[in-house]
Enzyme design. Structure first.
Site, PDB file in Angstrom:
ATOM      1  CG  ASP A   1      -2.119  -3.411   5.024  1.00 24.46           C
ATOM      2  OD1 ASP A   1      -1.204  -2.563   4.989  1.00 24.46           O
ATOM      3  OD2 ASP A   1      -3.293  -3.150   4.705  1.00 24.46           O
ATOM      4  CD  GLU A   2      -5.311  -5.509   1.758  1.00 27.06           C
ATOM      5  OE1 GLU A   2      -6.389  -6.112   1.893  1.00 27.06           O
ATOM      6  OE2 GLU A   2      -5.243  -4.324   1.426  1.00 27.06           O
ATOM      7  CB  VAL A   3       3.149  -7.164   0.600  1.00 27.59           C
ATOM      8  CG1 VAL A   3       4.371  -6.750  -0.227  1.00 27.59           C
ATOM      9  CG2 VAL A   3       3.208  -6.507   1.982  1.00 27.59           C
TER      10      VAL A   3
ATOM     11  CG  HIS B   1      -2.185  -0.817   0.917  1.00 33.09           C
ATOM     12  ND1 HIS B   1      -3.004  -0.622  -0.190  1.00 33.09           N
ATOM     13  CD2 HIS B   1      -2.738  -1.853   1.585  1.00 33.09           C
ATOM     14  CE1 HIS B   1      -3.998  -1.494  -0.178  1.00 33.09           C
ATOM     15  NE2 HIS B   1      -3.850  -2.269   0.883  1.00 33.09           N
TER      16      HIS B   1
ATOM     17  CG  ASP C   1      -2.628  -8.557   5.760  1.00 32.95           C
ATOM     18  OD1 ASP C   1      -2.279  -8.618   4.569  1.00 32.95           O
ATOM     19  OD2 ASP C   1      -2.434  -7.538   6.443  1.00 32.95           O
TER      20      ASP C   1
END
Length: 481
Positions: free
Chosen positions: A151-153, A95, A202
């Protein structure tokens, strides 16, 4: 069955400033309101609203001026005067759209078409992250806790450098993720030994205890497990938190949601949905073993799903939800007493923003931005009305002003003008209500936020009506002397 109130630990409210960042005066009103509701900290995600300097100045927003250094400091001082800690959140891996969208930073992407993920193999990327952190930490005197995102790589491991790294026997994408986060966390601890570091969990959910233990992250970071769904799986969440604890990460955080997690372009917040999420989190907290040290909960309020997506609900329409969620944590249930506390503090008759009727004049309640919430609630049903959205599909338009009629400019003037009159009435009503919303948004947010909200929600409904009225006028002109 009623759960115990939220256990001892901080209740942080997330301020997502990457969309519709409040004007400073409104930000202070929000902070005062949050302190009355029982929040004891802010998790502030500045993104491009932070006053980066030097070579990082290009990260500042061009849609509206970033907050000044003085404004960032005044926000912290005001929060501290209300007994609220400020924890900045700086993304350091995934992000990073607000950074990697800039042409001078393109070469630091993991893959060219993914704007959010940093290439973990370039030392320049780590230096960039550390310079961002240095500037943020320096503008937060007395800082004790820092959130580094992670997060959310997306698409990690798919870049050419990563493929080369992964070609060595025994190496995995999990290790690649952990090595970068560990490198950043160690650099933070070396520079600021006193800082507590939080990160999103996550990317570690599928990892084994052994993998986490071997990473070197243990003792450096405190994972924050997020789940925003109203039907959160309690047993699965407890099991995950216990796994982190067994991997010697006993200091843990939760993250719930009060807005911005329903759908990407939600306009009006449903309080019950978010209360249900918190009721599930209370069950999780009550089910944990004594070994888990739950440090607190961040009640997130996303303003965009990511830097390049549309606006979610504006803060005023979500304040009844936020108040209800905080009281749910405090009471251990969403009881009649908790609901009564919310409606009393907000000066409204219902915790659902769509049905809240004022019980007080605007000046007698703590509800900052209530007029904007009322106007959006009033306008939203019109914008979603089938009569307006599909006006060109009604019987009269299909029957007397079809594409066939328009192309040949042979129309029934009487019926066409009746269609024109109805469309014009809708347009006038929309324009009047939209202008009231625009003015109210501009009082609380930068003009760019008002423009974006109108273009996102109102323009798509008005444009077809405007085209239709214009086309009718042109066709009737050919048929009437």
């Amino acid at each position: 069955m009623t759960s115990p109130p939220w256990p001892k630990g901080r209740k942080l409210v997330h301020l997502d400033l990457k969309g519709a960042p409040p004007r400073v005066e409104y930000l202070h009103r929000l902070i005062k309101f949050l302190s009355h509701l029982g929040a004891d900290g802010l998790l502030v995600e500045y993104e491009d609203m932070f006053p980066y300097e030097g070579r990082l100045q290009l990260l500042q927003s061009t849609a509206q001026p970033a907050y000044s250094r003085e404004e960032v400091l005044s926000m912290q001082e005001f929060a501290k005067s209300r007994g609220m800690e400020v924890i900045p959140l700086v993304q350091t891996f995934g992000h990073m759209e607000f950074v990697l969208k800039h042409r001078p930073m393109w070469h630091l992407r993991e893959v060219p078409h993914c704007v959010g993920t940093l290439n973990p193999h370039k030392e320049e990327g780590v230096q960039l992250v550390m310079e961002m952190l240095r500037q943020v930490v320096s503008l937060h005197p007395g800082l004790s806790t820092l959130h580094i995102g992670a997060d959310e790589v997306y698409l990690l491991g798919e870049g050419e450098d990563s493929k080369l790294w992964l070609a060595s026997s025994g190496r995995t994408v999990e290790q690649l993720f952990l090595s970068h986060v560990t490198k950043v966390a160690k650099a933070i601890k070396e520079t600021w030994p006193h800082l507590t570091i939080i990160m999103w969990d996550d990317m570690m959910r599928g990892m084994s205890q052994e993998t986490i233990k071997a990473s070197g992250l243990v003792g450096l970071v405190q994972p924050m497990l997020w789940d925003y769904t109203p039907n959160l799986d309690v047993d699965k969440t407890v099991s995950l938190l216990e796994k982190y604890c067994s991997a010697s990460m006993s200091d843990l955080w939760a993250a719930s949601s009060f807005k911005g997690s329903t759908s990407v372009d939600t306009c009006v917040t449903c309080t019950q949905r978010h209360v249900d999420n918190h009721l599930q989190w209370l069950k999780v907290a009550a089910s944990l073993s004594a070994a888990v040290n739950l440090r607190g909960i961040a009640i997130t309020g996303w303003q965009r799903y990511d830097h390049l997506s549309v606006l979610c609900e504006l803060m005023p329409v979500a304040l009844p939800s936020l108040a209800a969620c905080l009281q749910t944590l405090i009471y251990g249930e969403f009881s009649t007493e908790a609901q009564g506390k919310v409606t009393e503090m907000l000066g409204v008759s219902s915790v659902e923003v769509e049905s809240m009727e004022s019980r007080t004049s605007a000046g007698e309640s703590l509800f900052p931005g209530r007029r904007l919430a009322e106007l959006i609630v009033e306008l939203s049903p019109l914008l979603n009305s089938e009569d307006l959205r599909f006006f060109d599909s009604n019987m009269y338009v299909r029957g007397w002003f079809s594409p066939y009629h328009q192309q040949r400019k042979i129309v029934n003037p009487l019926i066409s003008m009746q269609i024109h009159s109805q469309a014009s009435a809708y347009l006038e009503m929309l324009q009047k209500k939209a202008e009231a919303v625009r003015k109210e948004i501009a009082d609380l947010y930068p003009d760019s936020a008002a423009q974006e909200w109108i273009e996102e929600h109102v323009s798509p409904v008005m444009a077809p009506l405007q085209c239709l009225t214009k086309d009718i006028q042109a066709c009737v002109k050919e048929m009437v002397p």
